[in-house]
Design a protein around this motif. Sequence first.
Motif, PDB file in Angstrom:
ATOM      1  N   VAL A 125       0.759  -1.022   0.373  1.00  0.00           N
ATOM      2  CA  VAL A 125       0.086   0.248   0.010  1.00  0.00           C
ATOM      3  C   VAL A 125       1.097   1.114   0.011  1.00  0.00           C
ATOM      4  O   VAL A 125       1.631   1.224   0.413  1.00  0.00           O
ATOM      5  N   GLN A 126       0.800   2.891  -0.847  1.00  0.00           N
ATOM      6  CA  GLN A 126       1.217   3.692  -0.668  1.00  0.00           C
ATOM      7  C   GLN A 126       1.056   4.116   0.226  1.00  0.00           C
ATOM      8  O   GLN A 126      -0.682   4.323  -0.187  1.00  0.00           O
ATOM      9  N   GLY A 127       1.828   4.922   1.234  1.00  0.00           N
ATOM     10  CA  GLY A 127       0.798   5.667   1.658  1.00  0.00           C
ATOM     11  C   GLY A 127       1.780   6.554   2.797  1.00  0.00           C
ATOM     12  O   GLY A 127       2.811   5.944   3.419  1.00  0.00           O
ATOM     13  N   SER A 128       1.794   6.996   3.845  1.00  0.00           N
ATOM     14  CA  SER A 128       2.713   7.471   5.217  1.00  0.00           C
ATOM     15  C   SER A 128       2.554   7.026   5.940  1.00  0.00           C
ATOM     16  O   SER A 128       1.300   6.541   6.417  1.00  0.00           O
ATOM     17  N   ILE A 129       3.441   6.719   6.281  1.00  0.00           N
ATOM     18  CA  ILE A 129       3.078   6.036   8.456  1.00  0.00           C
ATOM     19  C   ILE A 129       3.068   7.407   9.151  1.00  0.00           C
ATOM     20  O   ILE A 129       2.341   7.157  10.260  1.00  0.00           O
ATOM     21  N   GLU A 130       2.930   9.074   8.697  1.00  0.00           N
ATOM     22  CA  GLU A 130       2.078   9.760   9.277  1.00  0.00           C
ATOM     23  C   GLU A 130       0.567   9.805   9.180  1.00  0.00           C
ATOM     24  O   GLU A 130      -0.361   9.937   9.927  1.00  0.00           O
ATOM     25  N   GLN A 131       0.455   8.752   8.331  1.00  0.00           N
ATOM     26  CA  GLN A 131      -1.585   8.574   8.811  1.00  0.00           C
ATOM     27  C   GLN A 131      -1.458   7.105   7.983  1.00  0.00           C
ATOM     28  O   GLN A 131      -2.300   7.097   6.070  1.00  0.00           O
ATOM     29  N   ILE A 132      -1.443   6.006   8.136  1.00  0.00           N
ATOM     30  CA  ILE A 132      -2.098   4.735   7.960  1.00  0.00           C
ATOM     31  C   ILE A 132      -3.530   4.627   7.546  1.00  0.00           C
ATOM     32  O   ILE A 132      -4.487   4.552   8.486  1.00  0.00           O
ATOM     33  N   PRO A 133      -3.031   4.286   6.336  1.00  0.00           N
ATOM     34  CA  PRO A 133      -4.472   3.799   5.716  1.00  0.00           C
ATOM     35  C   PRO A 133      -5.065   1.985   6.581  1.00  0.00           C
ATOM     36  O   PRO A 133      -5.576   1.407   4.921  1.00  0.00           O
ATOM     37  N   PHE A 134      -4.698   1.644   7.190  1.00  0.00           N
ATOM     38  CA  PHE A 134      -5.777   0.870   7.899  1.00  0.00           C
ATOM     39  C   PHE A 134      -6.707   0.291   9.770  1.00  0.00           C
ATOM     40  O   PHE A 134      -6.259   1.999   9.748  1.00  0.00           O
ATOM     41  N   LYS A 135      -7.019  -0.219   9.708  1.00  0.00           N
ATOM     42  CA  LYS A 135      -8.333   0.228  10.554  1.00  0.00           C
ATOM     43  C   LYS A 135      -7.386  -0.149  11.922  1.00  0.00           C
ATOM     44  O   LYS A 135      -6.624  -0.771  11.868  1.00  0.00           O
ATOM     45  N   ASP A 136      -7.823   0.432  13.165  1.00  0.00           N
ATOM     46  CA  ASP A 136      -7.956   0.283  13.953  1.00  0.00           C
ATOM     47  C   ASP A 136      -7.526  -1.367  14.761  1.00  0.00           C
ATOM     48  O   ASP A 136      -8.508  -2.288  13.956  1.00  0.00           O
ATOM     49  N   GLU A 137      -6.606  -1.632  15.382  1.00  0.00           N
ATOM     50  CA  GLU A 137      -6.053  -2.845  16.166  1.00  0.00           C
ATOM     51  C   GLU A 137      -6.348  -3.785  14.735  1.00  0.00           C
ATOM     52  O   GLU A 137      -7.203  -4.919  14.829  1.00  0.00           O
ATOM     53  N   THR A 138      -6.017  -3.404  13.205  1.00  0.00           N
ATOM     54  CA  THR A 138      -4.820  -4.207  12.743  1.00  0.00           C
ATOM     55  C   THR A 138      -3.809  -5.645  12.711  1.00  0.00           C
ATOM     56  O   THR A 138      -4.306  -6.508  12.193  1.00  0.00           O
ATOM     57  N   PHE A 139      -3.338  -5.269  13.207  1.00  0.00           N
ATOM     58  CA  PHE A 139      -1.486  -5.290  12.948  1.00  0.00           C
ATOM     59  C   PHE A 139      -1.308  -6.520  14.689  1.00  0.00           C
ATOM     60  O   PHE A 139      -1.522  -5.717  16.138  1.00  0.00           O
ATOM     61  N   ASP A 140      -1.135  -7.513  14.361  1.00  0.00           N
ATOM     62  CA  ASP A 140      -0.459  -7.910  15.520  1.00  0.00           C
ATOM     63  C   ASP A 140       1.403  -7.175  16.405  1.00  0.00           C
ATOM     64  O   ASP A 140       1.383  -7.923  16.964  1.00  0.00           O
ATOM     65  N   PHE A 141       1.827  -7.482  15.160  1.00  0.00           N
ATOM     66  CA  PHE A 141       2.907  -7.140  14.728  1.00  0.00           C
ATOM     67  C   PHE A 141       3.336  -5.913  13.952  1.00  0.00           C
ATOM     68  O   PHE A 141       2.937  -5.972  12.874  1.00  0.00           O
ATOM     69  N   VAL A 142       3.970  -4.593  14.389  1.00  0.00           N
ATOM     70  CA  VAL A 142       4.246  -3.435  13.306  1.00  0.00           C
ATOM     71  C   VAL A 142       5.285  -3.095  13.395  1.00  0.00           C
ATOM     72  O   VAL A 142       6.512  -2.935  14.577  1.00  0.00           O
ATOM     73  N   LEU A 143       6.147  -2.901  12.747  1.00  0.00           N
ATOM     74  CA  LEU A 143       8.267  -3.092  12.263  1.00  0.00           C
ATOM     75  C   LEU A 143       8.580  -1.902  11.356  1.00  0.00           C
ATOM     76  O   LEU A 143       7.589  -1.309  10.387  1.00  0.00           O
ATOM     77  N   SER A 144       9.381  -1.096  11.781  1.00  0.00           N
ATOM     78  CA  SER A 144      10.138  -0.451  11.522  1.00  0.00           C
ATOM     79  C   SER A 144      11.194   0.539  10.816  1.00  0.00           C
ATOM     80  O   SER A 144      11.500  -0.008  12.586  1.00  0.00           O
ATOM     81  N   GLU A 145      12.078  -0.188  10.120  1.00  0.00           N
ATOM     82  CA  GLU A 145      13.477  -0.238  10.144  1.00  0.00           C
ATOM     83  C   GLU A 145      13.614   1.453   9.761  1.00  0.00           C
ATOM     84  O   GLU A 145      14.506   1.732   8.345  1.00  0.00           O
ATOM     85  N   SER A 146      14.304   2.334  10.084  1.00  0.00           N
ATOM     86  CA  SER A 146      15.163   3.743  10.092  1.00  0.00           C
ATOM     87  C   SER A 146      14.099   4.412   9.504  1.00  0.00           C
ATOM     88  O   SER A 146      14.187   5.008   8.133  1.00  0.00           O
TER      89      SER A 146
END
Length: 236
Positions: free
Chosen positions: A90-111
């Motif tokens: 998905v193209q988008g910014s992590i400042e405005q994530i285009p997914f619903k609340d409480e969707t993921f078990d893990f979120v990963l962010s590298e640099s």
Amino acid sequence: MGGLTYIDFLAKFGIGGAHPGGFSLTKNMLLQEKITQNSYILDAGCGTGQTSAYLYEQYKANVFGLELNPIMIEKAQNRFQDRQLPIQLVQGSIEQIPFKDETFDFVLSESVLAFVNKPKALKELFRVLKKGGRFLANEMTINKKLTSQEETEIKEFYAVDSLLLEEDWRKILKETGFHDTKLSMHPLDFVNGNTGQEFNFSANFEPELFGILNQHGNILVKYHDILSHRIITCTK
């Protein structure tokens, strides 16, 4: 330099595992977690998709890649198609994530957080995590306070709005609502064994990008005792 940035350099060179510690550190970080084929994972700022691909191939998890840069998006898409990986990109910014609340078990962010508004992005990452979900990051830190001149040089080159000490990271994560927060520092020579780094060059990249690479190297040498990175893990 014609307005080209460090991010342009990463995108045009198609660098995978560009973050400190490289891909081997990513794999080690993931090993510590209870990832299964039932896990829903967001690779936030997935770049060229190296980690996303590994997450699917290693764990057969439900992997979603989020990336803003169109060049990186194209390279990630090609990677997933070539390997026939069912990763949703998905193209988008992590400042405005285009997914619903409480969707993921893990979120990963590298640099990734280094280059955005950190409080805003962390609120979004927190929002899309399930209760009890895990946030994993590998992010730039400074080991001591800088002079204003040093801070300006680093912030202007990398186009970042702030440079955080370890205690600053702890404070911002706590304010976001995360708990069970752990930060670990890895010696910088860990970077030298970066066998997982890969290059996927764009057909048309500007010669000035080599200047950015050179400047990046100079900054790392100049600030080798100040610029660092931390592995961050915490729970919602």
